[in-house]
Write a protein that holds these residues in place. Structure first.
Motif, PDB file in Angstrom:
ATOM      1  N   ASN A  48       3.261  -3.111  -7.120  1.00 33.93           N
ATOM      2  CA  ASN A  48       4.364  -3.934  -6.630  1.00 33.93           C
ATOM      3  C   ASN A  48       5.559  -3.902  -7.563  1.00 33.93           C
ATOM      4  N   ARG A  77       8.014   1.121   1.324  1.00 34.79           N
ATOM      5  CA  ARG A  77       7.197  -0.082   1.543  1.00 34.79           C
ATOM      6  C   ARG A  77       6.435   0.006   2.856  1.00 34.79           C
ATOM      7  N   PHE A 194       1.690  -9.622  -7.551  1.00 35.32           N
ATOM      8  CA  PHE A 194       3.068  -9.359  -7.151  1.00 35.32           C
ATOM      9  C   PHE A 194       4.051 -10.071  -8.084  1.00 35.32           C
TER      10      PHE A 194
END
Length: 569
Positions: A48, A77, A194
Motif C-alpha cells: 500500500n 490499483r 495501510f
C-alpha cells in the motif's frame, strides 16, 4: 435491504484459542491469527505504501503529468484488486490457499527488488526535472520496462496474497460467528498496514530516499514470507474441491443443449441428484423455481432415461448436471446484481483518491513550522477512520441496534448504511473543494494559476476522507461477509475476491470517468486551481445516489440461499 442472520453479530474478541475447529485441536483457530496478521501487516504496508505513492513517484522521478499520473495509478490499483480473482480460481480449483499465498509472497519480494533497483540506479530513471513539462525527458523504453515489470509482479503477487489470505483465515474456524469475527479483524489489520504504508513508507520514500523506502518494503515483504512459513504447522488447510468453475460451465452448456426440451407436467419431470439418484419435480430435492431455464441442465431426458440407472453417471457432464451444481450457479448469478452496485461506489472512491493527492499538493501541508505532510499520506485519514470506528461499531453501535430492533444489523443493512455515508462523503468533498477554489479566486482573481499552493490547510480534507472511511467500515466487511455466506462452499475463495473485484472495476471505471470529464468539460486542466473539481464531486454524488436506489431495489428482491437467513425487508 434486509435479512435476519441466525448467528448474532460477532464482537471483536481477544486472541484466544477457545474457537478451535472441531476435529483437530492442533490446527486452526485463533492461534493462527498472529502469523496471518503479522504477514498481512508487513506485506500490506509495503504494497500500500508503494501504490499510494506511485502517483508521486511518476510525477517526481519519471516526469509524468499530474492527471496522467493519477490515471496510471488508478489503473494499477484496479489491477491489484482484479488479479485476486485469478488467485481465487487457482486456490479453489487446484492448489488450495496456502501454496497460492506463499507463491504470491515470493513474487512480491522479487517485485520490490526491481522497485529498489529503479530508485537506487540513476540509469533506470530519466534525468530529474524540477517541474514536469513538455521540455522534460521521459523514461526510455528500457527504463519504463523495469518499472512496469515491477508493477506487473506486484499485481501478480498481490493477487495471490491479499484476499486469498482472507479465505485461508476464515477456513481456520468452523462457526460462522468466528468467521465473521475474523473478517472484522482481517480488515482492521489490513487497514492498519495501510496506515503504516500511507505514513511511514510514504514519508521515507518522499522525504528521505526513494531507494531507502523501497528497501524497507523489500525487507517487509521478506519478513511476511518468513511469517507465513513459521505458521505453516498450525494452519488448517482444506483440500481444493477440484474444478468448481468447469462444473458451472457444464451447467450452462447442458441447459443450452436442452433449451427446447419441455420439462413436462409438474411431478413427472425427473432430475439427476447424483450418485445415480433421481428426484421428481415435487420432491424437496428438486431444483428451485428461480432461474428455471437452468433446471434443464439436471433434467433427465427420454434418451438418458432409456439407459440403465447406472448410466446416468456416464451421461453426466456436459449433457447432464447434478441438482446441486445447478443451484450453485443460481446462487452465484443471484448475487451479481447486488455485487454490481458496489462498482459505482468504488469508482467514486477511486476518483477521490487520485484527486485528493492533487488537492493536497495545492494546499498548505505544514503542521507547525517544520513538519510537512507528504501529499501521498493524506489518504491515511480514511484508513484511520475505518480502524477507529470498527471497534465502536462492534462494541457499541451494533449491540445497541440489536437491543432496539431485537436483532443485529444484517450484512446488507451494513452495506446500505455504508453507501449512504459514501454519498455524504462526495457531497462534503464538493463543498470543501468549492471553499478551496473560492480562496484561490479571491487571492488571484482571473489568474488562478499564479499561486499553486492555496493558503488553506490540508486538514480540511480530513472531513470527506473520514466520512468515506466510516462508510467503508460498514460496506466492505458487510459485502465480504455477505458473499462468503451466500456463495457455495466450493467457491469460498471467489467469495472473498468479489469485494476486491468490484473495487477493481471501480478503479478502471474511475479512469474512464476522468478521461470523459477531461474530454467534454474544462473541469480538470493540468493545474486544478484553474479547474472545477467541485463539479466532478457533485457529479459523483449524483451517480452514487442513483446507484443507492439501484442497490435498494436489488436488496429488496434478493432471496437468500443460506438457510440461516430470511428476508426482513
Amino acid at each position: 435491504m434486509a435479512e435476519t442472520e441466525s448467528s448474532t453479530r460477532s464482537q471483536l474478541k481477544p486472541f484466544d484459542q477457545e474457537a478451535q475447529p472441531k476435529g483437530d485441536s492442533k490446527q486452526g483457530g485463533w492461534i493462527t491469527l498472529p502469523f496471518i496478521a503479522g504477514s498481512m501487516l508487513a506485506m500490506g504496508l509495503a504494497i500500500n505504501g508503494t501504490t499510494t505513492n506511485l502517483q508521486i513517484y511518476l510525477i517526481k522521478e519519471y516526469n509524468v503529468e499530474s492527471i496522467d499520473a493519477a490515471q496510471i495509478a488508478n489503473i494499477v490499483r484496479g489491477s491489484l484488486n482484479l488479479v485476486p480473482v485469478a488467485g481465487a480460481i487457482l486456490s479453489d480449483s487446484y492448489f488450495g490457499c496456502f501454496p497460492v499465498i506463499l507463491a504470491g509472497a515470493a513474487i512480491n519480494v522479487l517485485s520490490f527488488v526491481l522497485f529498489t533497483l529503479s530508485a537506487a540506479l540513476p540509469s533506470l530513471r530519466p534525468p530529474h526535472c524540477p517541474s514536469p513539462s513538455a521540455a522534460c525527458h521521459h523514461g526510455t523504453p528500457g527504463q519504463l520496462a523495469v518499472l512496469y515489470c515491477a508493477v506487473f509482479l506486484l499485481a501478480i503477487g498481490t493477487g495471490g496474497t491479499r484476499f486469498t489470505m482472507a479465505t485461508m483465515g476464515a477456513d481456520q474456524f468452523s462457526s460462522s460467528t468466528d468467521q465473521d469475527t475474523f473478517f472484522n479483524w482481517y480488515f482492521v489489520f489490513l487497514y492498519a498496514s495501510f496506515v503504516l504504508g500511507h505514513t511511514a513508507i510514504v514519508y521515507i520514500q518522499d522525504g528521505v530516499s526513494w531507494a531507502l523506502g523501497f528497501g524497507v518494503c523489500l525487507a517487509a515483504t521478506a519478513f511476511s514470507f518468513v511469517m507465513l512459513l513459521m505458521g505453516a504447522r498450525y494452519y488448517r488447510m482444506p483440500a481444493p474441491k477440484g474444478g468448481p468453475y468447469s462444473e458451472l460451465a457444464r451447467v450452462v452448456v447442458a441447459s443450452l443443449r436442452k433449451g427446447l426440451i419441455n420439462e413436462g407436467a409438474p411431478g413427472h419431470a425427473q432430475y439427476y441428484v447424483g450418485d445415480d439418484a433421481v428426484a421428481d419435480s415435487a420432491s424437496d430435492r428438486a431444483p428451485s423455481k428461480r432461474l428455471r431455464f437452468l433446471n434443464r441442465a439436471a433434467l433427465i431426458t427420454a434418451s438418458e432415461n432409456s439407459v440403465e440407472t447406472s448410466g446416468l453417471r456416464r451421461a453426466s457432464g456436459w449433457r447432464l448436471s447434478r441438482v446441486q451444481q445447478v443451484e450453485d450457479l443460481k446462487s452465484l448469478l443471484a448475487v451479481f446484481p447486488l455485487w454490481s452496485s458496489g462498482i459505482v461506489v468504488a469508482m467514486s472512491i477511486g476518483v477521490m483518491i487520485g484527486m485528493n493527492i492533487l488537492q493536497a499538493l495545492a494546499m498548505d501541508r505544514f503542521i507547525g513550522h517544520r513538519f510537512k505532510i507528504p501529499a501521498g499520506s493524506i489518504g491515511v485519514c480514511s484508513l484511520l477512520a475505518f480502524i477507529a470506528i470498527t471497534p465502536v461499531l462492534d462494541r457499541v453501535v451494533f449491540p445497541l441496534w440489536c437491543r432496539i430492533a431485537g436483532m443485529p444489523p444484517s450484512a446488507l443493512q451494513r452495506v446500505g448504511i455504508g453507501y449512504v455515508l459514501n454519498i455524504a462523503g462526495m457531497v462534503v468533498a464538493a463543498l470543501v473543494e468549492r471553499r478551496r477554489l473560492s480562496i484561490v479566486h479571491v487571492l488571484h482573481g482571473a489568474n488562478e494559476g499564479a499561486g499553486w499552493v492555496t493558503p488553506m490547510s490540508v486538514m480540511w480534507l480530513i472531513i470527506p476522507l473520514g466520512t468515506i472511511g466510516i462508510g467503508e467500515a460498514l460496506h466492505l466487511p458487510g459485502n465480504m461477509a455477505f458473499y462468503y455466506l451466500e456463495f457455495p462452499k466450493t467457491l469460498r475463495s471467489l467469495a472473498t475476491a468479489m469485494a476486491p473485484l468490484h473495487i477493481a472495476m471501480g478503479f478502471y471505471l474511475s479512469t474512464a470517468f476522468i478521461d470523459v470529464v477531461r474530454r467534454v468539460t474544462a473541469w480538470l486542466p493540468g493545474n486544478i486551481n484553474q479547474g472545477r473539481l467541485d463539479n466532478v464531486y457533485w457529479t459523483l454524488a449524483v451517480a452514487v445516489t442513483i446507484n443507492f436506489g439501484y442497490f435498494l431495489l436489488c436488496a429488496s428482491r434478493y432471496k437468500y440461499q443460506n438457510q440461516s437467513t430470511t428476508m426482513a425487508m
